[in-house]
Write a protein that holds these residues in place. Sequence first.
Motif, PDB file in Angstrom:
ATOM      1  N   LEU A 223       0.867  -1.171   0.000  1.00  0.00           N
ATOM      2  CA  LEU A 223       0.000   0.000   0.000  1.00  0.00           C
ATOM      3  C   LEU A 223       0.902   1.219   0.000  1.00  0.00           C
ATOM      4  N   VAL A 224       0.680   2.113  -0.964  1.00  0.00           N
ATOM      5  CA  VAL A 224       1.531   3.287  -1.163  1.00  0.00           C
ATOM      6  C   VAL A 224       0.681   4.541  -1.030  1.00  0.00           C
ATOM      7  N   ALA A 225       1.046   5.426  -0.127  1.00  0.00           N
ATOM      8  CA  ALA A 225       0.312   6.674   0.068  1.00  0.00           C
ATOM      9  C   ALA A 225       0.832   7.738  -0.885  1.00  0.00           C
ATOM     10  N   SER A 226      -0.103   8.521  -1.426  1.00  0.00           N
ATOM     11  CA  SER A 226       0.240   9.599  -2.346  1.00  0.00           C
ATOM     12  C   SER A 226      -0.431  10.885  -1.877  1.00  0.00           C
ATOM     13  N   ASN A 227       0.388  11.808  -1.358  1.00  0.00           N
ATOM     14  CA  ASN A 227      -0.180  13.090  -0.925  1.00  0.00           C
ATOM     15  C   ASN A 227      -0.912  13.783  -2.053  1.00  0.00           C
ATOM     16  N   GLY A 228      -0.308  13.810  -3.238  1.00  0.00           N
ATOM     17  CA  GLY A 228      -0.852  14.584  -4.341  1.00  0.00           C
ATOM     18  C   GLY A 228      -2.213  14.120  -4.796  1.00  0.00           C
ATOM     19  N   THR A 229      -2.420  12.811  -4.863  1.00  0.00           N
ATOM     20  CA  THR A 229      -3.709  12.288  -5.286  1.00  0.00           C
ATOM     21  C   THR A 229      -4.662  12.093  -4.115  1.00  0.00           C
ATOM     22  N   GLU A 230      -4.171  12.330  -2.900  1.00  0.00           N
ATOM     23  CA  GLU A 230      -4.958  12.140  -1.680  1.00  0.00           C
ATOM     24  C   GLU A 230      -5.583  10.754  -1.665  1.00  0.00           C
TER      25      GLU A 230
END
Length: 342
Positions: A223-230
Amino acid sequence: MRRIPARVPARVPARVPARIPPRRTARSVVRLTATTALLTVLAAVPAPADARDLPDSYVVSRAPGVLPEGIAITPDGTMYVSSDGTGALYRGRVGSPEMKPFPARGLEDRPSSLGVHTDRRGRVLSVGGAKLTVHDRHGRLLATRTAPDGPLGAPDLNDLAVTKDAVYVTDWANPVVLRAEIRGGAIGPLEPWLDIRSAFPQFPARYWLLNGIVANDSGTALLVASNGTEAVWRVGTADRDVSRLDLGAESFGADGMVLRDRTLYAVLNYGAPHGVYIARLDEELRSGTVTHRLTEGPFDLPTTLARHGCRLYVVNSQLDDPPGRPPYTVSAIADPTCGDAG
């Protein structure tokens, strides 16, 4: 966390929020990252003492400018915290309220350390800038791996996940997940493994802003978090298939994360009230429901967390107002899911 580009893309793909965070965290803000932190292998280990006997707050450092960012806790209760402000690592125990500098060799030329984790061998792995470093428990440098430039330029490594056969690393500055193979305990070169833009090729590359990363126990899914895509993205390690973790209409741009079985713990620090959010996921880690929002805690721009026993340890980075104000701390709160099956 790292500084966020000032200009927001004019158009964003459907189902991806248009708002870009004003600063970064990962697990962060003005140099925010998520961290880091987050060893799932440690999550199920009971605490060495009753939680009532443990401190509620831990002082990482009283020196100016430390700005803590990542955290890891070993099964025996040893705590490691990284410094975004200086690149140093700190070590302590869950039973003691004061941490001390960890004598990690070879970090002199790394001004920032973000994600930090330990592995089954007791080694301490951390990332910052272009470097992945591996230390033994005494601070002796065992390995340094350097990430190559990505499609947008120099790397800014944010967080890492350790499985039995690989180390996976996120790059805040590039939409890339890197991988270093583990064979016979030796860690190989750090190489680009996945350009995550395959999930949304039309989304502007510079705004992916990858932060926290966790793996399931079998190492078959990330699981990878992406600030930009929220959003949080699920990646199959066998086929590199990328899909969005479905949490309903929830905007879930996490910084640092912990995955324990099917329970995902995540720190959010923009796009939602700051705090710890907990989601219950399905068996394949493709969908879930947010069950808890812990936003009333003693948080000061939290970036990531670790779990030990029935407590969650949350890093207070102060990255929204660098260099912050000493002392820099970690807050401990009760895990409301403790005792739940799975």
